[in-house]
Design a protein around this motif. Structure first.
Motif, short mmCIF file in Angstrom:
data_model
loop_
_atom_site.label_atom_id
_atom_site.label_comp_id
_atom_site.label_asym_id
_atom_site.label_seq_id
_atom_site.Cartn_x
_atom_site.Cartn_y
_atom_site.Cartn_z
N ARG A 17 35.25 25.45 42.00
CA ARG A 17 35.04 26.73 41.88
C ARG A 17 35.95 27.70 42.46
O ARG A 17 36.16 28.68 41.97
N TRP A 27 34.62 35.34 40.05
CA TRP A 27 33.68 34.29 40.32
C TRP A 27 33.17 33.98 38.93
O TRP A 27 33.29 34.45 37.71
N LEU A 28 32.37 32.78 39.06
CA LEU A 28 31.93 32.09 37.84
C LEU A 28 30.81 33.18 37.10
O LEU A 28 30.64 33.12 35.93
#
Length: 97
Positions: A17, A27-28
């Protein structure tokens, strides 16, 4: 927290991640990383690569912090060794597709 404790507490999922966030700058959930987050995440990724991951990539960070470049022959050898891996599901060459 010292460096060894930080790296030892990182799971492969956390590493992936962070690496993705560093590569994409987000970020995701799509939120952009600020400059401090980029720097911290990059350091964590580099530390993980140096201390934990057995990278087969052409360029990586060595345990002492230096950038390690594999020669073309070493890189080909590591790719060949990966092809012998029993966990490989499938491998394709460019002309196969």
């Amino acid at each position: 927290m010292n460096i060894d404790t930080l790296v030892a507490s990182m799971t492969p999922e956390i590493y992936e991640r962070l690496r993705q966030a560093v590569e994409t700058g987000k970020w995701l959930d799509g939120t952009p990383l600020n400059e401090e987050q980029k720097a911290s995440s990059m350091q964590a990724v580099m530390l993980y690569q140096a201390k934990i991951e057995k990278s087969s990539e052409h360029m990586t960070v060595g345990e002492s912090g230096e950038i390690v470049h594999k020669s073309k022959a070493d890189f080909k050898r590591s790719l060949q060794n990966e092809q012998d891996d029993k966990n490989t599901i499938a491998r394709f060459k460019q002309d196969d597709i």
